[in-house]
Design a protein around this motif. Structure first.
Motif, PDB file in Angstrom:
ATOM      1  N   LEU A  50       0.833  -1.210   0.000  1.00 54.93           N
ATOM      2  CA  LEU A  50       0.000   0.000   0.000  1.00 54.93           C
ATOM      3  C   LEU A  50       0.862   1.252   0.000  1.00 54.93           C
ATOM      4  O   LEU A  50       0.406   2.328  -0.405  1.00 54.93           O
ATOM      5  CB  LEU A  50      -0.912   0.000   1.234  1.00 54.93           C
ATOM      6  N   PHE A  51       2.114   1.115   0.434  1.00 54.90           N
ATOM      7  CA  PHE A  51       2.970   2.287   0.579  1.00 54.90           C
ATOM      8  C   PHE A  51       4.202   2.242  -0.318  1.00 54.90           C
ATOM      9  O   PHE A  51       4.783   3.277  -0.629  1.00 54.90           O
ATOM     10  CB  PHE A  51       3.421   2.413   2.041  1.00 54.90           C
ATOM     11  N   VAL A  52       4.611   1.025  -0.718  1.00 54.37           N
ATOM     12  CA  VAL A  52       5.814   0.863  -1.549  1.00 54.37           C
ATOM     13  C   VAL A  52       5.457   0.065  -2.797  1.00 54.37           C
ATOM     14  O   VAL A  52       4.793  -0.970  -2.706  1.00 54.37           O
ATOM     15  CB  VAL A  52       6.934   0.130  -0.770  1.00 54.37           C
ATOM     16  N   THR A  53       5.862   0.559  -3.939  1.00 51.08           N
ATOM     17  CA  THR A  53       5.598  -0.152  -5.186  1.00 51.08           C
ATOM     18  C   THR A  53       6.459  -1.410  -5.240  1.00 51.08           C
ATOM     19  O   THR A  53       7.696  -1.325  -5.201  1.00 51.08           O
ATOM     20  CB  THR A  53       5.923   0.734  -6.402  1.00 51.08           C
ATOM     21  N   PRO A  54       5.847  -2.587  -5.268  1.00 47.78           N
ATOM     22  CA  PRO A  54       6.636  -3.832  -5.293  1.00 47.78           C
ATOM     23  C   PRO A  54       7.291  -4.034  -6.653  1.00 47.78           C
ATOM     24  O   PRO A  54       6.773  -3.594  -7.675  1.00 47.78           O
ATOM     25  CB  PRO A  54       5.588  -4.911  -5.011  1.00 47.78           C
ATOM     26  N   PRO A  55       8.454  -4.702  -6.676  1.00 46.30           N
ATOM     27  CA  PRO A  55       9.100  -4.978  -7.969  1.00 46.30           C
ATOM     28  C   PRO A  55       8.337  -6.042  -8.735  1.00 46.30           C
ATOM     29  O   PRO A  55       7.628  -6.861  -8.149  1.00 46.30           O
ATOM     30  CB  PRO A  55      10.483  -5.473  -7.563  1.00 46.30           C
ATOM     31  N   ASN A  56       8.479  -6.028 -10.043  1.00 47.12           N
ATOM     32  CA  ASN A  56       7.867  -7.055 -10.886  1.00 47.12           C
ATOM     33  C   ASN A  56       8.784  -8.259 -11.059  1.00 47.12           C
ATOM     34  O   ASN A  56       8.325  -9.394 -11.108  1.00 47.12           O
ATOM     35  CB  ASN A  56       7.499  -6.469 -12.248  1.00 47.12           C
ATOM     36  N   ILE A  57      10.090  -7.996 -11.190  1.00 50.19           N
ATOM     37  CA  ILE A  57      11.054  -9.083 -11.334  1.00 50.19           C
ATOM     38  C   ILE A  57      12.280  -8.808 -10.474  1.00 50.19           C
ATOM     39  O   ILE A  57      12.541  -7.663 -10.087  1.00 50.19           O
ATOM     40  CB  ILE A  57      11.496  -9.294 -12.807  1.00 50.19           C
ATOM     41  N   VAL A  58      13.011  -9.880 -10.179  1.00 48.17           N
ATOM     42  CA  VAL A  58      14.241  -9.777  -9.398  1.00 48.17           C
ATOM     43  C   VAL A  58      15.368 -10.444 -10.176  1.00 48.17           C
ATOM     44  O   VAL A  58      15.228 -11.575 -10.644  1.00 48.17           O
ATOM     45  CB  VAL A  58      14.090 -10.450  -8.021  1.00 48.17           C
ATOM     46  N   ILE A  59      16.463  -9.716 -10.326  1.00 48.56           N
ATOM     47  CA  ILE A  59      17.649 -10.247 -11.005  1.00 48.56           C
ATOM     48  C   ILE A  59      18.709 -10.518  -9.941  1.00 48.56           C
ATOM     49  O   ILE A  59      18.989  -9.673  -9.096  1.00 48.56           O
ATOM     50  CB  ILE A  59      18.192  -9.243 -12.043  1.00 48.56           C
ATOM     51  N   ARG A  60      19.292 -11.717  -9.952  1.00 47.01           N
ATOM     52  CA  ARG A  60      20.395 -12.053  -9.049  1.00 47.01           C
ATOM     53  C   ARG A  60      21.674 -12.175  -9.877  1.00 47.01           C
ATOM     54  O   ARG A  60      21.658 -12.733 -10.974  1.00 47.01           O
ATOM     55  CB  ARG A  60      20.128 -13.377  -8.326  1.00 47.01           C
TER      56      ARG A  60
END
Length: 470
Positions: A50-60
């Motif tokens: 609700l407060f932080v835009t979540p990432p769509n993908i994660v690169i390691r």
């Protein structure tokens, strides 16, 4: 530290992923150093969303630090779902074209080695990294002494791309002995003959150091860090290592993974350490100190026959190995020592003699040097004062050159040697502890019984394929 970026700041090129940052230098990651790219779990029910835009993908990806230590870093990518999914697919497509990378591994875990936390380490540290790299695993956990041998003996190595050992040098030794012996039997080779050219293992092996002794991992990865070892395995690059083979009573009794083959003081320390398990991990400190400070150093006389390593034998081609060994054995010039007042004979796969300096030993360079040579280093210790030997012993912990420059230490570069113990300074009673110790040989921290106090050790070039980029 997690890097958060917008998908539009990422450019995927043929051999590199470039990330532009608002501040600071851009981040350039080689494709071969990417671990993987995954979609994020749905977080619509998370209060934080609700407060932080979540990432769509994660690169390691792999970051390389000092002392050969590697870490797994994270890039969180935000932006339109379509652009993020397209980037993810392109990254994983490129990684899928990396032919060396394993897709399926067999993992053998020793749950009681070292700090007895191998299962926990596998679950919390190793599994997430293999999952990020899209590697599936068949996992087997040993449940009793020698159970690892049963697990490996019944496993079809052709069903996976590689094997992973989660444990220490002892666990690795059990697996190597099982696999190497099986390969020779299947090839119909007379492997009990030291002159027999052995068939190498085709399946690569990775070591994740969670044991008490992790010497093999130090040579392969430059340190004993679990994450570094996992990342080497994920990259999938391999190198062939040599192995010492130990023969006694006319038979092959064990291979060594390149750590140590020792008779005398060092096998005594292993013997007493193994019989004080009630001390748990403290025994690896308490017992050696007790042996060195308070126990009488047993002395013996032995005939030590050396087969010196030929000069300028650096080569990756082991085709002439057996023929050269037979020729050396049939010619004059073999050095035989009838030595008294000995306290130890030990050989090492790491090339200490040429790699040791006055500063800290570089295990990677020493291992690289050693695997190119048809030989290894042999040390013969003669009795000296307790003070001098203690100084030498603690210098060995740093592996500086001064540790090997002692008047009571004879050093040799050999591709084979034989030891025949002729007598002891004190004759033990039959069936006594002393008589039992006299029959024991230390191989990579494990005790092997030899016949008639006689054994020989020979180098076999390029027969173990390990996961390592060095």
């Amino acid at each position: 530290m997690v890097l958060k970026v917008d998908v539009k700041s990422i450019v995927l090129e043929a051999d590199e992923l470039k990330i532009r940052k608002d501040k600071g230098k851009p981040v350039n990651i080689k494709i071969c150093d990417l671990i993987g790219c995954q979609s994020c779990d749905e977080q619509s029910n998370s209060l934080s969303s609700l407060f932080v835009t979540p990432p769509n993908i994660v690169i390691r990806y792999i970051a390389k630090g000092q002392n050969y230590k590697w870490t797994a870093e994270t890039v969180e990518v935000m932006g339109s779902k379509e652009e993020c999914e397209a980037l993810k697919n392109e990254i994983n497509k490129k990684l899928g074209q990396e032919k060396e990378r394993p897709k399926k591994l067999a993992v053998f875990i020793n749950p009681i080695g070292g700090s007895q936390n191998s299962v926990s380490v596998y679950s919390k540290v190793i599994t997430p990294l293999f999952k990020a790299a899209n590697i599936s695993c068949d996992v087997m956990v040993s449940e009793r002494p020698k159970h690892m041998i049963d697990l490996v003996s019944g496993f079809d190595t052709a069903s996976v791309d590689g094997l992973v050992v989660v444990g220490g040098d002892g666990t690795l030794l059990e697996i190597l002995n099982c696999l190497l012996t099986r390969v020779q039997k299947e090839a119909g080779l007379d492997y009990d003959q030291p002159t027999c050219k052995l068939k190498p293992l085709e399946v690569p092996i990775g070591i994740i150091p969670t044991g008490t002794g992790n010497g093999a991992a130090s040579g392969l990865y430059g340190n004993k860090d679990v994450v570094t070892a996992v990342l080497h395995i994920i990259k999938g690059q391999t190198n062939y290592n040599n192995a010492q083979a130990i023969y006694s009573g006319g038979k092959l009794v064990s291979f060594s993974g390149g750590v140590c083959v020792a008779y005398g003081l060092f096998s005594d320390i292993i013997y007493h350490t193994d019989r004080n398990r009630w001390l748990k991990r403290a025994r690896y400190v308490v017992v050696p100190i007790n042996v060195l400070l308070f126990k009488r150093q047993r002395q013996f006389t032995a005939k030590v026959t050396l087969f010196p390593m030929e000069q300028n034998t650096d080569s990756k081609d082991g085709d002439t190995e057996a023929a050269g060994r037979e020729e050396a054995a049939a010619t004059e010039g073999i050095e035989a020592e009838f030595s008294s007042n000995l306290i130890g004979v030990a050989s090492f796969g790491i090339d200490f003699l040429s790699a040791a300096t006055d500063s800290k030993l570089d295990f990677v360079k020493a291992a690289q040097s050693g695997r190119q040579k048809d030989g290894f280093c042999l040390f013969i210790n003669k009795h000296t004062s307790r003070t001098k030997f203690l100084t030498h012993f603690f210098q060995l912990m740093t592996l500086s050159r001064s540790a090997f420059e002692k008047d009571f230490l004879s050093t040799h570069s050999v591709h084979g040697y034989k030891v025949k113990v002729l007598s002891h300074d004190e004759s033990p009673q039959a069936n006594s502890e002393e008589a039992e110790i006299n029959k024991m040989l230390d191989v990579d921290g494990e005790l092997i019984e030899i016949v008639d106090e006689e054994y020989e050790v020979w180098n076999h070039m390029s027969i173990i394929k390990f996961y390592t980029c060095w």
